[in-house]
Design a protein around this motif. Structure first.
Motif, mmCIF file in Angstrom:
data_model
loop_
_atom_site.group_PDB
_atom_site.id
_atom_site.type_symbol
_atom_site.label_atom_id
_atom_site.label_comp_id
_atom_site.label_asym_id
_atom_site.label_seq_id
_atom_site.Cartn_x
_atom_site.Cartn_y
_atom_site.Cartn_z
ATOM 1 N N VAL A 82 40.435 35.400 39.368
ATOM 2 C CA VAL A 82 39.141 34.726 39.377
ATOM 3 C C VAL A 82 38.512 35.024 38.023
ATOM 4 O O VAL A 82 38.115 36.160 37.749
ATOM 5 C CB VAL A 82 38.249 35.231 40.530
ATOM 6 N N THR A 83 38.467 34.013 37.165
ATOM 7 C CA THR A 83 38.068 34.243 35.781
ATOM 8 C C THR A 83 36.890 33.385 35.350
ATOM 9 O O THR A 83 36.844 32.190 35.651
ATOM 10 C CB THR A 83 39.250 33.991 34.821
ATOM 11 N N PRO A 84 35.965 33.993 34.618
ATOM 12 C CA PRO A 84 34.945 33.188 33.966
ATOM 13 C C PRO A 84 35.536 32.595 32.688
ATOM 14 O O PRO A 84 36.619 33.000 32.256
ATOM 15 C CB PRO A 84 33.868 34.222 33.623
ATOM 16 N N GLU A 85 34.822 31.656 32.120
ATOM 17 C CA GLU A 85 35.172 31.193 30.781
ATOM 18 C C GLU A 85 34.055 31.608 29.838
ATOM 19 O O GLU A 85 32.907 31.224 30.014
ATOM 20 C CB GLU A 85 35.334 29.670 30.737
ATOM 21 N N TYR A 86 34.430 32.449 28.870
ATOM 22 C CA TYR A 86 33.497 32.867 27.826
ATOM 23 C C TYR A 86 34.057 32.375 26.498
ATOM 24 O O TYR A 86 35.185 32.721 26.133
ATOM 25 C CB TYR A 86 33.370 34.399 27.759
ATOM 26 N N ASN A 87 33.288 31.574 25.778
ATOM 27 C CA ASN A 87 33.697 31.112 24.452
ATOM 28 C C ASN A 87 35.100 30.513 24.436
ATOM 29 O O ASN A 87 35.935 30.842 23.611
ATOM 30 C CB ASN A 87 33.584 32.255 23.433
ATOM 31 N N HIS A 88 35.354 29.637 25.400
ATOM 32 C CA HIS A 88 36.617 28.902 25.526
ATOM 33 C C HIS A 88 37.807 29.791 25.849
ATOM 34 O O HIS A 88 38.954 29.432 25.570
ATOM 35 C CB HIS A 88 36.917 28.081 24.259
ATOM 36 N N SER A 89 37.591 30.948 26.458
ATOM 37 C CA SER A 89 38.688 31.825 26.856
ATOM 38 C C SER A 89 38.283 32.622 28.088
ATOM 39 O O SER A 89 37.186 32.450 28.615
ATOM 40 C CB SER A 89 39.074 32.765 25.713
ATOM 41 N N THR A 90 39.172 33.507 28.509
ATOM 42 C CA THR A 90 38.865 34.386 29.626
ATOM 43 C C THR A 90 37.971 35.528 29.150
ATOM 44 O O THR A 90 37.681 35.651 27.954
ATOM 45 C CB THR A 90 40.166 34.919 30.268
ATOM 46 N N SER A 91 37.580 36.392 30.048
ATOM 47 C CA SER A 91 36.742 37.537 29.680
ATOM 48 C C SER A 91 37.577 38.599 28.969
ATOM 49 O O SER A 91 38.764 38.775 29.257
ATOM 50 C CB SER A 91 36.097 38.147 30.924
ATOM 51 N N GLY A 92 36.961 39.299 28.063
ATOM 52 C CA GLY A 92 37.639 40.392 27.366
ATOM 53 C C GLY A 92 38.090 41.480 28.323
ATOM 54 O O GLY A 92 39.169 42.058 28.158
#
Length: 194
Positions: A82-92
């Motif tokens: 279950v991933t968010p999208e941050y700045n066109h990618s997954t979370s760090g």
């Protein structure tokens, strides 16, 4: 043959939407009889920025937090990220958690539930590249949730029958591939023990 699937909450951000989404995924998954599901919250694993001196591929973990994480991930036959999208990618934090391990991920399946302004599709695109390197078979079906249309005030997830049907497709494929890959996991375990 039952398999065990980890539902990994890929964000530790305060006020995150991922926890609510993952709990909904777990509730839908609990209706199934073909697999066992368990929530895995990265908040429960205090993983600093990757601090292992030896590459994960060698499996020589030095730190207690890495060993605890490895033990948990090794329990599963597949994963729902279950991933968010941050700045066109997954979370760090999710990428960092993935990078800690190697063999524990091998020959397992993965499905994706993503969220963001564009449904999180670019985060999943990046994760597909990452999991392929770890010998994880990612499934085609995915569920992307838009914080613009699938949430009230960008924070309250409002699931619909359409969302549940899409999630069922992700779960169907992830469970099927987890079962299909079981002989590979077993033969890899026999080789490691020899």
């Amino acid at each position: 043959m039952s398999v065990k699937i980890g539902i990994i909450i890929g964000s530790t951000r305060p006020g995150r939407n991922g926890g609510t989404i993952a709990r909904w995924v777990d509730t839908v998954a609990a209706k199934r009889t073909d697999a066992e599901f368990e929530l895995v919250d990265l908040l429960d694993y205090d993983l600093p920025h990757l601090d292992e001196a030896v590459p994960a591929m060698r499996g020589q973990y030095a730190n207690a937090h890495t060993k605890a994480w490895a033990e948990k991930i090794a329990e599963f036959d597949g994963y729902i990220f279950v991933t968010p999208e941050y700045n066109h990618s997954t979370s760090g934090v999710l990428k960092n958690a993935i990078d800690y391990l190697y063999a524990e991920w091998n020959n397992k399946s993965a499905g994706f539930v993503s969220y963001g302004a564009g449904g999180g599709s670019r985060a999943v695109e990046h994760l597909r590249l990452v999991v392929a390197e770890l010998q994880i078979a990612d499934v085609r079906a995915q569920l992307g949730l838009s914080v613009l249309s699938d949430f009230e005030n960008y924070t309250t997830f409002i699931p619909t029958a359409r969302h549940e049907a899409q999630l069922d497709a992700v779960l169907d494929q992830t469970v099927a591939w987890a079962g299909a890959l079981k002989p590979l996991r077993e033969s890899a375990g026999e080789l490691a023990a020899a």
